[in-house]
Design a protein around this motif. Structure first.
Motif, PDB file in Angstrom:
ATOM      1  N   ARG A 286      11.078 -24.219  12.517  1.00 41.96           N
ATOM      2  CA  ARG A 286      11.774 -23.805  11.480  1.00 41.96           C
ATOM      3  C   ARG A 286      12.860 -22.839  12.168  1.00 41.96           C
ATOM      4  O   ARG A 286      13.953 -22.705  11.466  1.00 41.96           O
ATOM      5  N   ALA A 287      12.372 -21.947  13.198  1.00 47.80           N
ATOM      6  CA  ALA A 287      13.500 -20.881  13.486  1.00 47.80           C
ATOM      7  C   ALA A 287      14.485 -21.374  14.313  1.00 47.80           C
ATOM      8  O   ALA A 287      15.713 -20.998  14.003  1.00 47.80           O
ATOM      9  N   THR A 288      13.983 -22.788  14.946  1.00 48.49           N
ATOM     10  CA  THR A 288      15.263 -23.381  15.590  1.00 48.49           C
ATOM     11  C   THR A 288      16.456 -23.986  14.783  1.00 48.49           C
ATOM     12  O   THR A 288      17.485 -23.816  14.932  1.00 48.49           O
ATOM     13  N   VAL A 289      15.898 -24.612  13.795  1.00 50.63           N
ATOM     14  CA  VAL A 289      16.574 -25.195  12.528  1.00 50.63           C
ATOM     15  C   VAL A 289      17.617 -24.328  12.031  1.00 50.63           C
ATOM     16  O   VAL A 289      18.614 -24.227  11.802  1.00 50.63           O
ATOM     17  N   LEU A 290      16.686 -23.294  11.723  1.00 46.65           N
ATOM     18  CA  LEU A 290      17.559 -21.916  10.718  1.00 46.65           C
ATOM     19  C   LEU A 290      18.763 -21.295  11.728  1.00 46.65           C
ATOM     20  O   LEU A 290      19.845 -21.151  11.427  1.00 46.65           O
ATOM     21  N   ALA A 291      18.382 -21.176  13.070  1.00 44.87           N
ATOM     22  CA  ALA A 291      19.575 -20.582  14.037  1.00 44.87           C
ATOM     23  C   ALA A 291      20.811 -21.448  13.879  1.00 44.87           C
ATOM     24  O   ALA A 291      21.623 -21.078  13.930  1.00 44.87           O
ATOM     25  N   SER A 292      20.438 -22.778  14.123  1.00 47.78           N
ATOM     26  CA  SER A 292      21.584 -23.979  13.981  1.00 47.78           C
ATOM     27  C   SER A 292      22.295 -23.865  12.480  1.00 47.78           C
ATOM     28  O   SER A 292      23.300 -23.767  12.411  1.00 47.78           O
ATOM     29  N   LEU A 293      21.353 -23.619  11.385  1.00 48.95           N
ATOM     30  CA  LEU A 293      22.076 -23.878  10.277  1.00 48.95           C
ATOM     31  C   LEU A 293      22.893 -22.597  10.044  1.00 48.95           C
ATOM     32  O   LEU A 293      23.685 -22.798   9.253  1.00 48.95           O
ATOM     33  N   ARG A 294      22.426 -21.380  10.511  1.00 46.61           N
ATOM     34  CA  ARG A 294      23.415 -20.344  10.368  1.00 46.61           C
ATOM     35  C   ARG A 294      24.748 -20.488  11.011  1.00 46.61           C
ATOM     36  O   ARG A 294      25.679 -19.893  10.336  1.00 46.61           O
ATOM     37  N   LYS A 295      25.125 -21.149  11.867  1.00 43.99           N
ATOM     38  CA  LYS A 295      26.196 -21.695  12.421  1.00 43.99           C
ATOM     39  C   LYS A 295      26.988 -22.765  11.744  1.00 43.99           C
ATOM     40  O   LYS A 295      28.133 -23.228  12.078  1.00 43.99           O
ATOM     41  N   ALA A 296      26.217 -23.631  11.049  1.00 45.37           N
ATOM     42  CA  ALA A 296      26.652 -25.309  10.653  1.00 45.37           C
ATOM     43  C   ALA A 296      28.154 -25.318   9.718  1.00 45.37           C
ATOM     44  O   ALA A 296      29.115 -25.914   9.898  1.00 45.37           O
TER      45      ALA A 296
END
Ligand code: C2E
Ligand code: CA
Ligand code: CA
Ligand code: CA
Length: 282
Positions: free
Chosen positions: A23-33
């Motif tokens: 979840r943390a990994t996905v969230l980190a990428s989501l912040r930049k999307a």
């Protein structure tokens, strides 16, 4: 038994760790999307059962992450909601959806409506009415061609506050749909009070139509109830001819689902709508 218990606990713990790391990994990428332009919209048409015409489309968000590849909205929307990222993402969706409808209207498709999914956080925290007014002004899309979809359970959990915002949105002239209807527990009283136009029956009930008598009963009841409240009733997730006939017999107003078309990119969806022959199904 004690040793076994500890083992189970350990495995449970490791699974949890793996899941929260993911979840943390996905969230980190989501912040930049958003900045990276990784979002796009696809559009799924819906059809009136009375005459077979395409009445509108639903805009559905897609995310292709540079690091993680294609991630389903079922995975990233909840993360976007928990983190508040849904606010800027939701603004992007609204603008992109209306820009697309504007282009289609320039091709003569002026009768078409666009359904846009709105998270409850957008209703509670954002300046949605102001932003919507701005987008309508910028694109020239008539307010009554925009249908905001909010899920039943979300609205019912915050009934008081959401009702106020829904009333404000209604004043702007957009129409409002309750999504995933049947999965929450709306009382008729609340349903009657809400300023809504449309019920979308959850695809969970449609999937087992003609196999599960309970789902048939629920679907038939929702259609009757919706009509008695003067609402438009849409069934989503319609995949088979049998489901379609059942819904037609029950007087459902519109259908959406793979039977008609999967969600398509804007060019393919425009081509689909322009080549659609209503006569063949009505
Ligand atoms: P939803 O609003 O209930 O959207 C319908 C979902 O059913 C979509 O999944 C669609 O692709 C899928 N579907 C369409 N036809 C069929 C069918 O015949 N059979 C089956 N089994 N499924 C069908 P999708 O695109 O994966 O979206 C999942 C959910 O993510 C949506 O459920 C909605 O709650 C949320 N979502 C998608 N886009 C947005 C958005 O822009 N904003 C917000 N807040 N939520 C969104
Ligand atoms: Ca929806
Ligand atoms: Ca739905
Ligand atoms: Ca659903």
């Amino acid at each position: 038994a004690k040793a076994e218990g500890r083992n189970t606990y350990q495995i449970y713990n490791e699974t949890m760790d793996a899941e929260s790391r993911r979840r943390a990994t996905v969230l980190a990428s989501l912040r930049k999307a958003l900045d990276r332009g990784e979002f796009r919209l696809v559009f799924q048409p819906r059809m009136a059962l009375a005459d077979g015409r395409i009445t509108g489309v639903e805009a559905l968000l897609r995310w292709h992450s540079a690091e993680l590849g294609e991630i389903s909205p079922v995975v990233f929307i909840p993360l976007a909601e928990e983190s508040g990222l849904i606010l800027p993402i939701g603004e992007w969706v609204l603008e992109e959806a209306c820009q697309t409808l504007k282009r289609w209207r320039n091709h003569g498709l002026t009768e078409l409506s666009i359904g846009i999914n709105v998270s409850v956080l957008q209703l509670l925290r954002s300046n949605l009415p102001e932003h919507l007014t701005q987008v309508i002004e910028d694109t020239g899309v008539p307010a009554n061609r925009i249908e905001l979809e909010v899920t039943e359970s979300m609205v019912m959990q915050n009934a008081e506050q959401t009702t106020n915002v829904l009333n404000e949105l209604r004043k702007i002239g957009v129409s409002l749909a309750i999504d995933d209807f049947g999965t929450g527990y709306s009382s008729l009283v609340y349903l009657k009070r809400l300023p809504i136009d449309t019920l979308k029956i959850d695809k969970e009930f449609i999937g087992d139509l003609t196999r599960d008598p309970d789902d048939e009963a629920i679907t038939a009841t929702v259609i009757t109830m919706g009509h008695s409240l003067g609402l438009n009733v849409i069934a989503e997730g319609v995949e088979t001819e049998q489901q379609l006939s059942y819904l037609r017999e029950q007087g459902c107003d519109e259908i959406q689902g793979f039977w008609l078309s999967p969600p398509l990119d804007s060019h393919r969806c425009l081509a689909f709508i322009r080549s659609w022959q209503p006569g063949t199904v009505a």
